[in-house]
Enzyme design. Structure first.
Site, PDB file in Angstrom:
ATOM      1  CB  SER A 553      -0.724  -0.200   1.598  1.00 19.96           C
ATOM      2  OG  SER A 553      -2.422   1.279   0.464  1.00 19.96           O
ATOM      3  CG  HIS A 673      -5.433  -2.544   0.251  1.00 19.56           C
ATOM      4  ND1 HIS A 673      -4.778  -1.687  -1.070  1.00 19.56           N
ATOM      5  CD2 HIS A 673      -5.168  -1.894   0.863  1.00 19.56           C
ATOM      6  CE1 HIS A 673      -3.631  -0.932  -0.607  1.00 19.56           C
ATOM      7  NE2 HIS A 673      -4.278  -0.841   0.702  1.00 19.56           N
TER       8      HIS A 673
END
Length: 703
Positions: A553, A673
Site C-alpha cells: 500500500s 487490498h
C-alpha cells in the site's frame, strides 16, 4: 526477459503548471476493457511461469503450509447481559480460509460455533468484515466483504438458542462503516455511499469511481433499506466521512466527522430523546479539524477523550459538554510514551496501552488520573487487542511478538492478577531458535531510527545473508512486532534475516513522528528506508545483491520510490498493492482521502512535490534496476490495480532495455487490498513472492 508488447498511447500529454506530463498507459485505468484483460492475462502468464520454475518451490509451499497449520486464537470479549451474556473469540484451526467466531457461557464451558464465515463461499473469498452485538445480546449484526472489496453488506439477526435468524433484507452499498446499535435495540447506524456505476454483470470492487457523498443512515428493524432515515450527510463537503458512537449509558449520541486519513476529527453531540429522526440537533463540541478526539467514557455530561490536542504523544482529557466554555481539563497528561489505546472499565479504571520504541506496556489508572499499577507483559511483546466493558472487572488481552504466535490473557482488575487462557503452539517450532534485536541507526539527516532484526540463533554475519527489509512509513500507522509463519519459514530454511524499519511517517513516536514523514517531509521516509539498507550492508548483515525490500500500500509506494532513487542498494524489490501514480491517485475510489499524507496534485506546490518521487514518473533509463515484482488484486478498490499496471508497463518499457533482472507483476483474482484474504490465497501468494525473491538473491535451502 521477453515482455509482452504493451501499447503506448503517445497522444496523451497534459500540461500541469507548465510541465508536460505523458500518460501513455492511461488506457489501463479501465479495468473492464478487453485490452486491460488481455494485458493482465499476458503479464500473469510470464510471471507464473517464472515463479513456478523455482527449484525449491514444492518444498517451500509444503513448509509454509505446515507452519501455517496451527491453532490461532483472537482476543476474548464479553457481550450481552443476563441469560444472553457470553464470552466470544475468533479461532482458526490452522488452514481454515476464515477464522470462526465461537462463544461460551463461562470460560470453563465447552465453546460452540457461533458464526462460521467458511460456510458462505466455496473458495473462502467471502469474509466477515464487522460485527456488532446489541446491548442485551439478543441481536447480532455483521457485515460481509466479497473478494477483498471494501464494499460490504450488513445483515441483521436475532439470536435464538445460539442460532441466527435474519430479520431484515441485507443493507447494501456500505463502505468504511461501523455498525452501531441504539440502546433501545430498535435499529442501527451505518455509513453508505451512492451505488457506483457498474453493469449488471460486474461485481462490486472492480470499479474505480470516486467514493464521495457518504451518508449516515439509521435503519429501524423491520423496515426496508429504502425506508432508512438519512440521519446526516454533508453534500457541501462530499469527501467527509462519518461515524457514530453512543455512550454506554445510552443517553448521548456522538457524530464523528473525518475529512481525510489525517487523524483529526470533529465531534458533534446529541442528547437521545425518544425516536431517531432526520433532524438531529447537535452540540458542536469540536467543530474544527485541529486534533484527534476519541471518546473513552462519560459520567453524565462529563465526557472523557483521548486527544492529540497540544499533545503529540496523546493525553486523556475531560469536558462538561453542558459548560458553555467547553473547557477541556487534563486527566492524564502526555509523557514520553505514546497512548496507543485506552479502555475504561471496572467502573473506575483507565487501562492505557502505551507505545515506546515500537513496544507496548499496559498501565492502569483510576478515573481521577492516579496511577495504580502495571499489567506485566513479556519483553518485546505487543498487545494486538484488548477488551473490557465499562462495568467489567475482567480485562482480556492478546499479545504476540516476532517469535510468539499469540497468547490470550485474562486480568482481574480488582487485584491485578492475570492468567493465561489460550496459547498458539506450532508443531516443530521453538522460539528459542531465533534472535530478535532492536537497533537504532542514523538516517540521512542524523535522526535515530529504530529497526528490528530477526534471524536464527548462531547465524554468522559475513555480509552475504539473504535479507528482507520491510517498511511502511505513513498515515500515522505504527509497524509493530508481528508473528508471521511465512517469514519464520523463510528465516529457518534459507538462513534469512528479516528486518522491520520503523521509519518516519508512522505513529511509533506519536504525531510528530507522523508529521516528519508526510507532505513536504515525505522524502524523509524514503531516506530512512535507504539508510536502513546502508546500515545493514555496512554492519555485514547482507550485501546489495542479497537484499530485498518489501512494503504494501503506502509501503508499496515506498518500494517504488526507493528503486528509482537508489537501485544500486537492492538486489530485489517486492511492492504489494502500491500507490504508484502520484499525479492521479486522488481521482479513484477513496484516494482523495490520502491528500492528508501526500498533498493535492491539483495544487501547484503539492504537484511539484509528488512529481519528484512518483514511482511511475521517475523510472530511469540506462539504469540497472533490481529484480522487481509488483502484486495487486483485481478487486482492490482501495489502491486500484491501475497503479501497478501502469508502473510495470513503464518499468518494462524504460528499464527493461538495460536491466537484466526480471520486472514482473502478479495480478490476483477475487482478491483485494489484503483484508479478508483466505489462508490458501495467502500461502499461494507468499510462495510466489518468496520464489521470486530467492531466485534473484540466490538464497539456498537448508533443512
Amino acid at each position: 526477459m521477453e515482455y509482452p508488447n504493451v501499447y503506448r498511447d503517445e497522444s496523451i500529454v497534459e500540461n500541469h503548471f507548465g510541465i508536460e506530463i505523458k500518460d501513455p498507459y492511461r488506457w489501463l485505468e479501465d479495468p473492464d476493457s478487453e485490452e486491460t484483460k488481455k494485458f493482465v492475462e499476458e503479464q500473469n502468464k510470464i510471471t507464473f511461469k517464472y515463479v513456478n520454475d523455482y527449484e525449491y518451490r514444492e518444498k517451500l509451499i509444503n513448509k509454509i503450509t505446515e507452519k501455517y497449520n496451527y491453532e490461532r486464537f483472537g482476543c476474548v470479549f464479553k457481550r450481552g447481559k443476563g441469560e444472553n451474556e457470553y464470552y466470544y473469540y475468533y479461532h482458526n484451526s490452522g488452514l481454515q480460509s476464515q477464522s470462526v467466531l465461537y462463544r461460551q457461557k463461562t470460560l470453563d464451558n465447552e465453546p460452540e460455533v457461533f458464526f462460521d464465515p467458511n460456510t458462505l463461499s466455496d473458495d473462502g473469498t467471502v469474509a466477515l468484515s464487522r460485527i456488532s452485538f446489541s446491548d442485551s445480546g439478543k441481536y447480532f449484526a455483521y457485515s460481509l466483504s466479497k473478494s477483498g472489496s471494501d464494499w460490504t453488506t450488513i445483515y441483521i439477526n436475532k439470536i435464538e438458542n445460539g442460532k441466527l435468524v435474519q430479520l431484515d433484507e441485507p443493507l447494501n452499498w456500505v463502505k468504511f462503516s461501523g455498525i452501531t446499535w441504539t440502546k433501545d435495540e430498535k435499529g442501527i447506524f451505518y455509513q453508505s455511499y451512492p451505488k457506483p456505476g457498474i453493469g449488471q454483470d460486474k461485481s462490486a470492487g472492480t470499479e474505480t469511481d470516486q467514493n464521495e457523498n457518504a451518508m449516515m443512515y439509521y435503519h429501524r428493524i423491520g423496515t426496508k433499506q429504502d425506508q432508512d432515515i438519512l440521519f446526516y450527510s454533508e453534500p457541501e463537503n462530499p469527501k467527509n466521512m462519518f461515524g457514530i458512537d453512543i455512550t454506554d449509558d445510552g443517553k448521548y449520541l456522538l457524530l464523528i466527522i473525518d475529512a481525510s486519513c489525517d487523524p483529526k476529527n470533529k465531534v458533534y453531540v446529541m442528547k437521545i430523546n425518544g425516536e431517531i429522526n432526520d433532524k438531529p440537533v447537535f452540540n458542536k463540541l469540536i467543530d474544527e479539524f485541529d486534533a484527534e478526539y476519541t471518546l473513552i467514557h462519560n459520567s453524565g455530561s462529563v465526557f472523557y477523550f483521548k486527544t492529540s490536542k497540544d499533545a503529540p504523544q496523546y493525553k486523556i482529557v475531560k469536558v462538561d459538554i453542558n459548560d458553555s466554555s467547553k473547557k477541556f481539563v487534563d486527566v492524564i497528561p502526555q509523557n514520553k510514551n505514546v497512548i496507543d489505546g485506552v479502555l475504561f472499565c471496572n467502573n473506575n479504571s483507565f487501562v492505557i496501552n502505551y507505545l515506546y520504541d515500537a513496544k507496548h506496556s499496559l498501565k492502569v489508572f483510576d478515573i481521577s488520573g492516579q496511577y495504580k499499577y502495571d499489567i506485566k507483559l513479556q519483553e518485546g511483546s505487543i498487545v494486538n487487542n484488548f477488551d473490557a466493558r465499562e462495568t467489567d472487572n475482567e480485562l482480556f488481552f492478546r499479545v504476540s511478538s516476532f517469535v510468539n504466535p499469540g497468547t490470550v490473557y485474562k486480568c482481574d482488575l480488582r487485584n491485578s492478577s492475570c492468567q493465561e487462557l489460550k496459547k498458539s503452539i506450532i508443531k516443530n517450532y521453538n522460539s528459542d531458535d531465533y534472535v530478535v534485536k532492536q537497533k537504532f541507526y542514523p538516517s540521512k539527516d542524523g535522526t535515530s531510527i529504530p529497526m528490528f532484526i530477526v534471524h536464527k540463533k548462531g547465524l554468522e554475519l559475513k555480509g552475504n545473508n539473504p535479507t528482507l527489509l520491510y517498511g511502511y512509513g505513513g498515515f500515522n500507522i505504527s509497524i509493530l512486532p508481528f508473528f508471521s509463519p511465512i517469514w519464520m519459514t523463510w528465516i529457518y530454511h534459507f538462513n534469512g534475516i528479516y528486518v522491520v524499519a520503523n521509519i518516519r511517517g508512522g505513529g511509533e513516536y506519536g504525531e510528530s513522528w507522523y508529521e516528519a514523514g508526510k507532505l513536504d517531509n515525505k522524502q524523509n521516509v524514503f531516506d530512512d528506508f535507504q539508510w536502513a539498507a546502508k546500515y545493514l550492508i555496512n554492519l555485514k548483515y547482507t550485501s546489495p545483491e542479497k537484499l530485498c525490500i518489501n512494503g504494501g500500500s503506502n509501503g508499496g509506494l515506498l518500494v517504488g520510490a526507493c528503486i528509482n532513487q537508489a537501485p544500486e542498494l537492492f538486489g530485489c524489490a517486492v511492492a504489494d498493492v502500491g500507490v504508484m501514480d502520484m499525479l492521479r491517485f486522488h481521482k479513484f475510489t477513496i484516494g482523495h482521502a490520502w491528500v492528508s499524507d501526500y498533498g493535492d496534485p491539483d495544487k501547484e506546490h503539492d504537484f511539484k512535490t509528488v512529481l519528484k518521487y512518483s514511482p511511475l514518473h521517475n523510472v530511469k533509463d540506462n539504469t540497472e534496476y533490481p529484480a522487481v515484482l509488483l502484486t495487486t488484486g483485481d478487486h482492490d478498490d482501495r489502491v486500484v490495480p491501475l497503479h501497478s499496471l501502469k508502473l510495470i508497463s513503464q518499468l518494462q518499457y524504460v528499464a527493461g532495455k538495460s536491466t537484466k533482472k526480471p520486472l514482473l507483476i502478479r495480478i490476483d483474482t477475487k482478491s483485494g487490498h489484503g483484508g479478508g484474504k483466505p489462508v490458501k490465497k495467502r500461502i499461494e501468494e507468499a510462495t510466489d513472492k518468496i520464489s521470486f525473491i530467492n531466485k534473484n538473491i540466490h538464497a539456498e535451502w537448508y533443512d
